[in-house]
Design a protein around this motif. Sequence first.
Motif, mmCIF file in Angstrom:
data_model
loop_
_atom_site.group_PDB
_atom_site.id
_atom_site.type_symbol
_atom_site.label_atom_id
_atom_site.label_comp_id
_atom_site.label_asym_id
_atom_site.label_seq_id
_atom_site.Cartn_x
_atom_site.Cartn_y
_atom_site.Cartn_z
ATOM 1 N N ALA A 411 96.823 -18.828 72.702
ATOM 2 C CA ALA A 411 96.752 -19.014 71.245
ATOM 3 C C ALA A 411 95.605 -19.954 70.880
ATOM 4 O O ALA A 411 94.908 -19.746 69.875
ATOM 5 C CB ALA A 411 98.077 -19.563 70.726
ATOM 6 N N ASP A 412 95.383 -20.993 71.699
ATOM 7 C CA ASP A 412 94.264 -21.913 71.454
ATOM 8 C C ASP A 412 92.933 -21.178 71.592
ATOM 9 O O ASP A 412 91.999 -21.386 70.808
ATOM 10 C CB ASP A 412 94.312 -23.086 72.432
ATOM 11 C CG ASP A 412 95.538 -23.965 72.254
ATOM 12 O OD1 ASP A 412 96.069 -24.028 71.133
ATOM 13 O OD2 ASP A 412 95.970 -24.582 73.255
ATOM 14 N N TRP A 413 92.840 -20.338 72.633
ATOM 15 C CA TRP A 413 91.611 -19.558 72.822
ATOM 16 C C TRP A 413 91.352 -18.666 71.614
ATOM 17 O O TRP A 413 90.201 -18.508 71.174
ATOM 18 C CB TRP A 413 91.688 -18.727 74.093
ATOM 19 C CG TRP A 413 90.966 -17.406 74.004
ATOM 20 C CD1 TRP A 413 91.501 -16.162 74.028
ATOM 21 C CD2 TRP A 413 89.539 -17.208 73.845
ATOM 22 N NE1 TRP A 413 90.523 -15.200 73.878
ATOM 23 C CE2 TRP A 413 89.314 -15.811 73.771
ATOM 24 C CE3 TRP A 413 88.454 -18.067 73.736
ATOM 25 C CZ2 TRP A 413 88.045 -15.255 73.603
ATOM 26 C CZ3 TRP A 413 87.176 -17.507 73.567
ATOM 27 C CH2 TRP A 413 86.986 -16.130 73.504
ATOM 28 N N LEU A 414 92.407 -18.099 71.025
ATOM 29 C CA LEU A 414 92.225 -17.254 69.847
ATOM 30 C C LEU A 414 91.653 -18.049 68.677
ATOM 31 O O LEU A 414 90.911 -17.506 67.853
ATOM 32 C CB LEU A 414 93.547 -16.592 69.453
ATOM 33 C CG LEU A 414 94.073 -15.513 70.423
ATOM 34 C CD1 LEU A 414 95.389 -14.942 69.904
ATOM 35 C CD2 LEU A 414 93.051 -14.410 70.640
ATOM 36 N N ASN A 415 91.961 -19.345 68.595
ATOM 37 C CA ASN A 415 91.344 -20.208 67.579
ATOM 38 C C ASN A 415 89.836 -20.296 67.795
ATOM 39 O O ASN A 415 89.041 -20.215 66.845
ATOM 40 C CB ASN A 415 91.947 -21.614 67.613
ATOM 41 C CG ASN A 415 93.379 -21.667 67.123
ATOM 42 O OD1 ASN A 415 93.807 -20.840 66.318
ATOM 43 N ND2 ASN A 415 94.132 -22.636 67.602
ATOM 44 N N LEU A 416 89.431 -20.485 69.056
ATOM 45 C CA LEU A 416 88.008 -20.540 69.392
ATOM 46 C C LEU A 416 87.347 -19.193 69.115
ATOM 47 O O LEU A 416 86.237 -19.121 68.565
ATOM 48 C CB LEU A 416 87.839 -20.936 70.863
ATOM 49 C CG LEU A 416 86.435 -20.854 71.477
ATOM 50 C CD1 LEU A 416 85.430 -21.650 70.663
ATOM 51 C CD2 LEU A 416 86.470 -21.330 72.928
ATOM 52 N N ASP A 417 88.021 -18.128 69.494
ATOM 53 C CA ASP A 417 87.531 -16.776 69.250
ATOM 54 C C ASP A 417 87.254 -16.571 67.760
ATOM 55 O O ASP A 417 86.197 -16.076 67.359
ATOM 56 C CB ASP A 417 88.590 -15.788 69.754
ATOM 57 C CG ASP A 417 88.170 -14.338 69.640
ATOM 58 O OD1 ASP A 417 87.063 -14.008 70.091
ATOM 59 O OD2 ASP A 417 88.957 -13.535 69.099
#
Length: 448
Positions: A411-417
């Motif tokens: 979910a954190d990676w999706l924020n960066l994405d």
Amino acid sequence: MTTAPPHVAVIGSGPAGLYAAEALVKQTDDNVRVDVLDRLPTPYGLVRYGVAPDHKSIKSIARYLQRVLENPAVRFFGCVELGRDVTRTDLLDCYDAVIYSTGAMVDRHLGVPGEDLPGSVAATDFVNWYCGHPDAADHSFDLTAEEVAVIGVGNVAVDVVRILAKTVEELHQTDIPEHVMEALAASKVRRVHMVGRRGPAQAKFTTKELRELGELPGVSVHVRPEDMDLDPASAELAESDRHVRGNVKVLNGWTGEPAGDRPRRIDVRFWRAPVEIVGTGRVEGLRLERTRLDESGRVTGTGEFETLPVGMVLRSVGYQSVALEGVPFDERSYVVPNEGGRIVGPDGVVPREYVAGWIKRGPTGVVGTNKSDAAETVRNLLADLHPDGPRPARTIEELLESRGLRVVTYADWLNLDAAEIELARSLGRGERVKLARWEAMRSACHPG
């Protein structure tokens, strides 16, 4: 009493690691728990940081790999580094089995005088820089020289040559970080030499990649006719091998003097071995020796030399894996000794530890090769599992919490994405523009 599903750690979230996670899920009918650990806050490995930014069709593999991470049986733990944050012993305490898929991260050296001069750099460093790898975000490359040499005739070398030869206008819709685009905009490189020790029949690039060089607007590609003279063995290879035949056909089309007055030029040079990188204080030239194949098919020098007046040399002569602490490693082949993915040590097969990808077989094949490779490893792992054997002593969550580590979740990676997609939108630059610096990436992962 119901037996808990096996809990497996996969170290590395590139194609090999994610194909291994996918195989674990498929081969157990979802009766498994898989944790994918990576030292970076971003998944996808070389798909994100090795595939050239202008190769969008290959980069689309990330969309397939994304589905693996979205499976409820799979979790992503970013910013967790093996050897720094967790040890091999830690992993064996927390999991029923471990698969190492850390790839091949280090470039091979030429072993010639002058290789350490400023301006002599690994192509991997240059690729990491223009692909937005956080370790390379603050690297700088002197692009003030008009002539540059790229040593190697594989697809990575072709990628580097193409990026150097393109204008920033042609790269505008790619995901190259903004600070890299600014550096490329100031580049004075106008001529790129791609140098191979062997002949055109032995080159490792694919015909599709090679052909792209000739399609670049404003660029002429030149091959010397004498470099296309094939010895009998090479001529036979060009007849029997479709891949070699395609390469030779494209290269023959570029022989002779390039037509037209184009602002940039690529010279593809075969039968040349680097013998010295020359310069006082920094790279000023590359000395080459003409080569040929001897009777046994080995490269040998002819005693004919020339020096190219280049201001930068990028070596692209292969990758190699690095040893993992406590894990057996072959220092000659640069892989972990294994039998079908089962790690083998001095006393035989090492229980509960496996490898997949380049660290298993060496840097060979294409992205898709990792799928069958990972499936083989997983078959053997599952065959070795004992349902009644000892279970993990602790959870990875307990371990990471005890060390105060803040991991990056999927979910954190999706924020960066989302932040990269929004940055591209604001700049009018295609699908995404990468954030490349550690702090910016961490902030995007954990907004607020």
